[in-house]
Structure formats: structure tokens, C-alpha cells
Design a protein around this motif. Sequence first.
Motif, PDB file in Angstrom:
ATOM      1  N   LEU A 126       0.811  -1.211   0.000  1.00 15.25           N
ATOM      2  CA  LEU A 126       0.000   0.000   0.000  1.00 15.25           C
ATOM      3  C   LEU A 126       0.850   1.270   0.000  1.00 15.25           C
ATOM      4  O   LEU A 126       0.312   2.369  -0.010  1.00 15.25           O
ATOM      5  N   ALA A 127       2.168   1.103   0.026  1.00 14.19           N
ATOM      6  CA  ALA A 127       3.069   2.262  -0.060  1.00 14.19           C
ATOM      7  C   ALA A 127       3.245   2.611  -1.528  1.00 14.19           C
ATOM      8  O   ALA A 127       4.170   2.145  -2.185  1.00 14.19           O
ATOM      9  N   GLY A 128       2.330   3.404  -2.051  1.00 16.25           N
ATOM     10  CA  GLY A 128       2.365   3.761  -3.463  1.00 16.25           C
ATOM     11  C   GLY A 128       3.428   4.791  -3.774  1.00 16.25           C
ATOM     12  O   GLY A 128       4.119   5.291  -2.886  1.00 16.25           O
ATOM     13  N   PRO A 358       9.701   9.523  -2.974  1.00 21.37           N
ATOM     14  CA  PRO A 358       8.566   9.969  -2.154  1.00 21.37           C
ATOM     15  C   PRO A 358       7.359   9.056  -2.338  1.00 21.37           C
ATOM     16  O   PRO A 358       7.093   8.570  -3.437  1.00 21.37           O
ATOM     17  N   MET A 359       6.620   8.842  -1.260  1.00 23.40           N
ATOM     18  CA  MET A 359       5.522   7.883  -1.288  1.00 23.40           C
ATOM     19  C   MET A 359       4.178   8.591  -1.360  1.00 23.40           C
ATOM     20  O   MET A 359       4.023   9.724  -0.921  1.00 23.40           O
ATOM     21  N   ALA A 360       3.192   7.901  -1.898  1.00 27.26           N
ATOM     22  CA  ALA A 360       1.801   8.363  -1.914  1.00 27.26           C
ATOM     23  C   ALA A 360       0.972   7.223  -1.343  1.00 27.26           C
ATOM     24  O   ALA A 360       0.473   6.382  -2.075  1.00 27.26           O
ATOM     25  N   TYR A 361       0.866   7.166  -0.033  1.00 29.27           N
ATOM     26  CA  TYR A 361       0.224   6.028   0.618  1.00 29.27           C
ATOM     27  C   TYR A 361      -1.226   5.879   0.179  1.00 29.27           C
ATOM     28  O   TYR A 361      -1.942   6.863  -0.020  1.00 29.27           O
ATOM     29  N   ARG A 362      -1.639   4.606   0.017  1.00 25.68           N
ATOM     30  CA  ARG A 362      -3.017   4.304  -0.348  1.00 25.68           C
ATOM     31  C   ARG A 362      -3.866   4.057   0.902  1.00 25.68           C
ATOM     32  O   ARG A 362      -4.904   3.448   0.859  1.00 25.68           O
ATOM     33  N   LYS A 363      -3.381   4.538   2.050  1.00 24.50           N
ATOM     34  CA  LYS A 363      -4.144   4.399   3.295  1.00 24.50           C
ATOM     35  C   LYS A 363      -3.765   5.550   4.209  1.00 24.50           C
ATOM     36  O   LYS A 363      -2.757   6.239   3.991  1.00 24.50           O
ATOM     37  N   ASP A 364      -4.556   5.793   5.229  1.00 25.12           N
ATOM     38  CA  ASP A 364      -4.301   6.867   6.187  1.00 25.12           C
ATOM     39  C   ASP A 364      -3.122   6.466   7.074  1.00 25.12           C
ATOM     40  O   ASP A 364      -3.147   5.418   7.704  1.00 25.12           O
ATOM     41  N   THR A 365      -2.096   7.340   7.123  1.00 22.82           N
ATOM     42  CA  THR A 365      -0.906   7.004   7.932  1.00 22.82           C
ATOM     43  C   THR A 365      -0.614   8.068   8.991  1.00 22.82           C
ATOM     44  O   THR A 365       0.481   8.126   9.513  1.00 22.82           O
ATOM     45  N   HIS A 366      -1.589   8.910   9.293  1.00 26.29           N
ATOM     46  CA  HIS A 366      -1.334   9.981  10.270  1.00 26.29           C
ATOM     47  C   HIS A 366      -0.905   9.413  11.625  1.00 26.29           C
ATOM     48  O   HIS A 366      -0.135  10.050  12.352  1.00 26.29           O
ATOM     49  N   HIS A 367      -1.369   8.229  11.943  1.00 25.10           N
ATOM     50  CA  HIS A 367      -1.021   7.642  13.239  1.00 25.10           C
ATOM     51  C   HIS A 367       0.463   7.358  13.333  1.00 25.10           C
ATOM     52  O   HIS A 367       1.044   7.305  14.422  1.00 25.10           O
TER      53      HIS A 367
END
Length: 372
Positions: A126-128, A358-367
Motif C-alpha cells: 500500500l506504499a504507493g 517519495p511515497m503516496a500512501y493508499r491508506k491513512d498514515t497519520h497515526h
Amino acid sequence: MCVTMCACGLVWCTCALLATLLASFGLIMVPGIEQAAARLVFTHLSGRPLSIAGNVITARHFTYCLGDYLGCVKDEAARDMVNLFTWETGIGEFVPFSPSQLMNGDGVLPLHFSHAAYREVAYDLLAGRPPDMMVFSNKTSLPAGVMPDFEPDILLNLDTGSEEHTNRRKLLADMLPALAKDRSSGDEHFRVPTGVEASAAVISGATMGGLKRKVFDTVGYNLFDWLFEVNVENELAELFEYDGILAPIVLGIPAMSFQGRRMAEIRMTAFDKVTHSRVGKAFMRAADDRGMDGEKRLSEMVWIAMFAGYGGTGNLAFETIKRILTDPAKYTALFRSDPEAFMLEAARLHPPVAGMNPMAYRKDTHHNLATV
């Protein structure tokens, strides 16, 4: 009289402000003060203020290291990450000294710096990857000629695990003999190009610039021989010129149109040689047979060879030799005792690229960053 006094006051205030800024910048040259400043910046700032202050910290690293990004700046930044976020957390924030990043985003990037954190993100499907980035440069701001000639989207822009990413990687693994898993040890014949002397006296007496050119010439000569079975001895000066143009662009420094044209000229010379080689012809045929455009895929591979191959391997070899020269007796003995382990450790200490875009995550990673 009043105008004169106001003008003098303005000049005096400006000079005082500049002197204060210079003095403050001078103070953070001291490692202990810099680490305290970095802690204040990354603890209490966010968004654009963090981006601006973080760039000052990164500019300090470049100044302190006299511009040696791979050999020193990355170590300084890593020290900040460890002090701020700890090895146990392994994830921090980094502000690259990148005008392109500042113009196209806030310039604050997540950094997975520990081995465990890096492996976690590197293997995460999921690390796009953002399609518009080439490391720290936004591709929309790059002049023609910087990216591959027939197609700007390269493996760095494809999500790990996507069908296209998998197909392109498999093509490279299948059709480039040097990348074959089952190749016999010792198949490659290492050669030193004309004009490069490998004696200890020559190496120890060379300037850093002269030594770097010798290392890069040796890497480039063997790289193209092993990958494509072509001789680029007559193009080594151009390959070195190419890397000198590309390296600042990778860090987000703006490029001029004439630089893009020159890169395209140099790359096309190498591409023409590769297309006429046995390996190049077989590569394009295999790509066509798999429903790909053989010319585009080979063009991408030549671009990769000149960036990650020539530039990445060349810098790793150069930084490793620089380390050896700090204590030749000690490091030569270590290398001879186990060359593979020595080079793996050199790659750990001086990763020229570190596999990151640089990554464009396909999920919320704020945590991830909320806990650091």
C-alpha cells in the motif's frame, strides 16, 4: 535631515538583522547547538513554518559538510532523526533542501530511517509512489531530456505490486544476464579502462575530484559491459558529465533547458550503442513479445543504468574508497577477509539512493507520526 536619518536607521536595522541571522546560522554550526535547534523546530513547528525552519537546518548540514551530501549531509540528518525520534520508533520527519519540493508541496516528508521501519514500508504493497515525482524533483518542472526519451513514467513512479511494475521488473530480470539469479560466480570479467591506474600510490595522491572520476570511469565501463555487453570507454567523459548534471536535479535543484538537451544527447549516444548490442536486441524482442513497447522499455533501462547504476554504484564505490583511505591498513585487511560482508556494510553506511522515492500512501498514515 529626517529622510537621511530614516535611511540611516533602515540601513542600520537591516545590517543588524543580517548580522543576527548570520550569527544564529553560525551558532548552529556547533553540533550540540544544532541538535537543540532541530529538536525545537521539529517539536513545536508544523506545515510551512516547519518547512522553512527545516530548510535552514538542512542548509546548515550542507554548509557544515561543504556540500558532501552522500558522505556527510545524510549522516548529519540521520543523527537528527535518531536524537529526535529514536531508533525504536524508526519513523521521523525530514525537510529536504529542495526548491522543487518547496514549490510543489510543503516540503516535509516522512522518513523511515531504522532498518525495521524501512523494511516495513519498503515491503508494504500500500506504499504507493506519486506519478509526478523523481526523488526530490517534481517532474512537471523538469525540462525535456531529463526523463527517458519515449516515456516519462519509470519504475520509480509505479506502485510496488502493481501489474505493470511486476511485468517491467520481470523483463529486466529475465533479459539482462547480469541480473540473472542463476548466473555462475565469476562470470563477469572486471576490467580497468584505459587511463585509470589502480596503484595505491596513484589513489592516495589523487585529489578527491580526480579520484571520483577514476572510480566512476571504472564503474561505468564494467556496468555497461556486464549489463549490455557494450564498450563505453569512449563515452566515459560524457557519462561523468551526465551524472554531474543529474545529481543536483535528483535533490530538487531546478534544471535549465540546455541541461535537459545535453542529458538527452548523452543518453541517446549510450542508447544507440545498446540498441545495436546482442543484449539490447534480445531485450526489445522479448518486450515486444510480452505486449510491451521494446524501444520504450529499453530506453527506460538505459535511463535506470545511468541513474541508479552508474550514479548510484559509482557513488557507493567512491564513498567506500574514501572510508578505506581514512585508515588503509585497517580497512584493506577487513575487505580482504570478507569482501561481500565489507561491501554490504559499506552500502549500509553510505547508501547512495537507499531505494527511496517519495511515497503516496493508499491508506491513512497519520497515526505513524502522531506517536513520535
